[in-house]
Write a protein that holds these residues in place. Sequence first.
Motif, PDB file in Angstrom:
ATOM      1  N   GLN A  97       0.820  -1.205   0.000  1.00 27.89           N
ATOM      2  CA  GLN A  97       0.000   0.000   0.000  1.00 27.89           C
ATOM      3  C   GLN A  97       0.859   1.262   0.000  1.00 27.89           C
ATOM      4  O   GLN A  97       0.505   2.256  -0.635  1.00 27.89           O
ATOM      5  N   ARG A  98       1.972   1.207   0.706  1.00 25.91           N
ATOM      6  CA  ARG A  98       2.832   2.400   0.750  1.00 25.91           C
ATOM      7  C   ARG A  98       3.354   2.743  -0.641  1.00 25.91           C
ATOM      8  O   ARG A  98       3.323   3.906  -1.065  1.00 25.91           O
ATOM      9  N   PHE A  99       3.829   1.740  -1.365  1.00 21.79           N
ATOM     10  CA  PHE A  99       4.319   2.004  -2.712  1.00 21.79           C
ATOM     11  C   PHE A  99       3.185   2.356  -3.665  1.00 21.79           C
ATOM     12  O   PHE A  99       3.349   3.195  -4.573  1.00 21.79           O
ATOM     13  N   ALA A 100       2.026   1.751  -3.488  1.00 21.52           N
ATOM     14  CA  ALA A 100       0.861   2.092  -4.307  1.00 21.52           C
ATOM     15  C   ALA A 100       0.447   3.540  -4.054  1.00 21.52           C
ATOM     16  O   ALA A 100       0.133   4.299  -4.994  1.00 21.52           O
ATOM     17  N   ASN A 101       0.437   3.942  -2.777  1.00 22.89           N
ATOM     18  CA  ASN A 101       0.137   5.329  -2.430  1.00 22.89           C
ATOM     19  C   ASN A 101       1.141   6.283  -3.077  1.00 22.89           C
ATOM     20  O   ASN A 101       0.763   7.367  -3.551  1.00 22.89           O
ATOM     21  N   LEU A 102       2.406   5.894  -3.082  1.00 26.25           N
ATOM     22  CA  LEU A 102       3.445   6.750  -3.658  1.00 26.25           C
ATOM     23  C   LEU A 102       3.205   6.944  -5.157  1.00 26.25           C
ATOM     24  O   LEU A 102       3.265   8.070  -5.669  1.00 26.25           O
ATOM     25  N   ARG A 103       2.892   5.837  -5.855  1.00 28.35           N
ATOM     26  CA  ARG A 103       2.615   5.955  -7.285  1.00 28.35           C
ATOM     27  C   ARG A 103       1.357   6.784  -7.530  1.00 28.35           C
ATOM     28  O   ARG A 103       1.292   7.592  -8.473  1.00 28.35           O
ATOM     29  N   LEU A 104       0.351   6.575  -6.688  1.00 29.25           N
ATOM     30  CA  LEU A 104      -0.881   7.362  -6.790  1.00 29.25           C
ATOM     31  C   LEU A 104      -0.579   8.846  -6.622  1.00 29.25           C
ATOM     32  O   LEU A 104      -1.076   9.688  -7.387  1.00 29.25           O
ATOM     33  N   LEU A 105       0.215   9.173  -5.619  1.00 36.14           N
ATOM     34  CA  LEU A 105       0.596  10.571  -5.382  1.00 36.14           C
ATOM     35  C   LEU A 105       1.262  11.167  -6.611  1.00 36.14           C
ATOM     36  O   LEU A 105       0.900  12.270  -7.068  1.00 36.14           O
ATOM     37  N   TYR A 106       2.246  10.481  -7.157  1.00 37.37           N
ATOM     38  CA  TYR A 106       2.971  11.011  -8.308  1.00 37.37           C
ATOM     39  C   TYR A 106       2.071  11.092  -9.546  1.00 37.37           C
ATOM     40  O   TYR A 106       2.169  12.039 -10.335  1.00 37.37           O
ATOM     41  N   GLY A 107       1.192  10.100  -9.716  1.00 34.58           N
ATOM     42  CA  GLY A 107       0.269  10.144 -10.838  1.00 34.58           C
ATOM     43  C   GLY A 107      -0.674  11.336 -10.738  1.00 34.58           C
ATOM     44  O   GLY A 107      -0.940  12.041 -11.725  1.00 34.58           O
ATOM     45  N   TYR A 108      -1.193  11.564  -9.532  1.00 37.75           N
ATOM     46  CA  TYR A 108      -2.046  12.730  -9.281  1.00 37.75           C
ATOM     47  C   TYR A 108      -1.267  14.022  -9.511  1.00 37.75           C
ATOM     48  O   TYR A 108      -1.752  14.961 -10.162  1.00 37.75           O
ATOM     49  N   MET A 109      -0.031  14.078  -9.022  1.00 42.24           N
ATOM     50  CA  MET A 109       0.805  15.273  -9.147  1.00 42.24           C
ATOM     51  C   MET A 109       1.073  15.611 -10.617  1.00 42.24           C
ATOM     52  O   MET A 109       0.969  16.771 -11.034  1.00 42.24           O
ATOM     53  N   PHE A 110       1.432  14.599 -11.406  1.00 40.05           N
ATOM     54  CA  PHE A 110       1.828  14.852 -12.794  1.00 40.05           C
ATOM     55  C   PHE A 110       0.638  15.134 -13.700  1.00 40.05           C
ATOM     56  O   PHE A 110       0.811  15.631 -14.818  1.00 40.05           O
ATOM     57  N   THR A 111      -0.577  14.834 -13.259  1.00 40.94           N
ATOM     58  CA  THR A 111      -1.764  15.156 -14.061  1.00 40.94           C
ATOM     59  C   THR A 111      -2.484  16.392 -13.527  1.00 40.94           C
ATOM     60  O   THR A 111      -3.431  16.872 -14.156  1.00 40.94           O
ATOM     61  N   HIS A 112      -2.043  16.906 -12.400  1.00 39.80           N
ATOM     62  CA  HIS A 112      -2.583  18.137 -11.820  1.00 39.80           C
ATOM     63  C   HIS A 112      -1.998  19.324 -12.589  1.00 39.80           C
ATOM     64  O   HIS A 112      -0.853  19.300 -13.010  1.00 39.80           O
ATOM     65  N   PRO A 113      -2.761  20.379 -12.802  1.00 37.32           N
ATOM     66  CA  PRO A 113      -2.206  21.558 -13.483  1.00 37.32           C
ATOM     67  C   PRO A 113      -0.966  22.091 -12.773  1.00 37.32           C
ATOM     68  O   PRO A 113      -0.869  22.048 -11.546  1.00 37.32           O
ATOM     69  N   GLY A 114      -0.022  22.606 -13.551  1.00 37.77           N
ATOM     70  CA  GLY A 114       1.202  23.161 -13.009  1.00 37.77           C
ATOM     71  C   GLY A 114       2.418  22.332 -13.392  1.00 37.77           C
ATOM     72  O   GLY A 114       2.296  21.209 -13.880  1.00 37.77           O
ATOM     73  N   THR A 115       3.591  22.889 -13.180  1.00 33.13           N
ATOM     74  CA  THR A 115       4.832  22.168 -13.435  1.00 33.13           C
ATOM     75  C   THR A 115       5.213  21.352 -12.196  1.00 33.13           C
ATOM     76  O   THR A 115       4.597  21.498 -11.135  1.00 33.13           O
ATOM     77  N   LYS A 116       6.232  20.490 -12.301  1.00 32.17           N
ATOM     78  CA  LYS A 116       6.499  19.487 -11.260  1.00 32.17           C
ATOM     79  C   LYS A 116       7.943  19.567 -10.768  1.00 32.17           C
ATOM     80  O   LYS A 116       8.852  19.852 -11.541  1.00 32.17           O
ATOM     81  N   LEU A 117       8.131  19.250  -9.478  1.00 28.13           N
ATOM     82  CA  LEU A 117       9.477  19.163  -8.908  1.00 28.13           C
ATOM     83  C   LEU A 117       9.536  18.041  -7.882  1.00 28.13           C
ATOM     84  O   LEU A 117       8.695  17.977  -6.981  1.00 28.13           O
ATOM     85  N   LEU A 118      10.524  17.168  -8.032  1.00 27.03           N
ATOM     86  CA  LEU A 118      10.786  16.097  -7.080  1.00 27.03           C
ATOM     87  C   LEU A 118      12.201  16.219  -6.554  1.00 27.03           C
ATOM     88  O   LEU A 118      13.148  16.403  -7.332  1.00 27.03           O
TER      89      LEU A 118
END
Length: 635
Positions: A455-476
């Motif tokens: 679940q932790r890794f699934a949550n992490l992928r979910l977070l990044y997927g949400y982040m990269f499809t959310h309006p705006g540019t990205k920084l990790l």
Amino acid sequence: MSNVQPFSLFTDFDINLFKAGKHYRLYEKFGAHEAEVDGKKGVYFAVWAPSAKAVSVTGDFNYWNDHEHPLNVRWDSSGIWEGFIPGLQVGMLYKYKIFSHNNNIITEKADPYGFYCETPPNTASVVYNINNYEWKDAAWMSYRQDKNGLDKPYSVYEVHLGSWMRKEDNKPLSYIELADKLVNYVKETGFTHVELMPVMEYPFDPSWGYQITGYFAPTSRFGKPEEFKYLVDNFHQNDIGVILDWVPSHFPADDHGLGFFDGSHLYEHPDPKKGYHPDWKSLIFNYSRNEVRAFLISNAVFWLEQYHIDCLRVDAVASMLYLDYSREEGEWEPNEFGGRENLDAVSFIKDFNTEVYSSFKGVQTIAEESTAYPMITKPIDIGGLGFGMKWMMGWMHDTLLYFKKEPVHRKYHHNDITFSLAYAFSENFMLPLSHDEVVYGKNSILGRMPGDEWQRFANLRLLYGYMFTHPGTKLLFMGSEFGQYNEWNYNQSLDWNLLDFIPHQNTHNFIKDLNEFYKTHPALYEKAFSRDGFEWISYDDGENSVISYIRKGHDPKNDLIVACNFTPVIRDNYRIGVHKKGKLKELFNSDSATYGGSGITNEKNIKTENTAWNFKEHSAVIKIPPLATVVFKID
């Protein structure tokens, strides 16, 4: 008899510009420059010290004798001391010995405009020629304006050079080694830009580079100035833009630095209510002093011009804008209109952005600004500050708070994950998961995720997927791309051994694919800062902890539909409204077995129905896997 000959690089026009705060190439005049006078080769020195009664150049060439090479003060009340010393060469060490009128204070200072410094803990400046590098990035510079535009993808990898990767003896990599390993890694992982935490010379490692003493010198910890140019050059040759952290907000009070430079408050504001930062125990620049403004803007121009930097990320902008920043009542005084804004800092920021954007094609400035100060990224001529982008600190805070919660409780906090869209287009926002979020007990990004390992890794992928499809540019921030377990430690390498383990390999591969997906789908970046680029499908299904939305580019054929399920419960037969008729084709799924997910996919194309839903004329029934982001296209 003095061993210093009269000579000057300054014209009367230079002096007038300097006094007016409008000379933005001061590094061509101040500092140590190779010169030839009367057939003799040597070095010309110039330093600003208006409260000094005498200034000498001391160094290894005169056994640090402060009487052998006194400089001459200019007659024009500029406060500039200068002179030519024959016989000096590149590589020699030097400082300025300043004798002040102020209670006979004597200070020994590194050169504020020095191009190179001794390696800390040593603090002398080094005579250096920074024009001896032959750039090979002409292609990048010719099309940078297009690659770096605000309608282009920005996927930024934030790096602390000293701790990204270390050798077996725990020594950091050099600029030359980073030009091989880091550049190849960033390219392989698919980021469009790299952001380097401050590389300007700094004395104290735990400051991470944010307490600067050598504003014009890349730190000698990792090599020479031309070797840092080589690093930037290699990024450019691999189509990667370079963002540099820049710190005009404060500076340390180290004896050899800018503080109390000539026995007076020269660079810092003399009033401690404006000149001392209580959080960082550092000094604040005097933005009302023309010569200080010119120093800072010249420094910004220097990195863009001499080192081909593509963006400047301006640190701690909020601390500059507000007189009451981190101050209690009685510890600050209102401005002339009774407000809390630092009007001199506001004026300085506007001058900085005006000069940067007028002199350099294709560059951007990015504000790290954590408040609701209005119009940070709006044009100056309509009252804005003129930045290209601003960090979306509210999104970062709300999102991490939401993801920390157990999925069963998320339905009670649904607003935390949707609220950012209420103000997402008020500025040109960059979504940051930066170094500040993985230190001081906050845990790593992966460490915040609840549940068992899957679940932790699934949550992490979910977070990044949400982040990269959310309006705006990205920084990790570095390490987040492969699921670093531990908090960041500036004094040791990232835990690269984690890539020996499948969950971390999967996460790394996921980020590679996500970067590629982001860069190849214009709907995710062409209108990143426009309401026209985003449309809600459903933001109010808190009971199921599901959100869905449409991302749009210039061509409607490129529209994408995104659905996020923030629980580990499969949402089978989940109906969403769609804005046009056709077939939904799944393009990206963070739950793919390839990434260690459960492998639940929408294998077949899904035909839309003429059933109105979510205030749309058409709808479709989809599967949303557990803890997953799924992206569709309508054909």
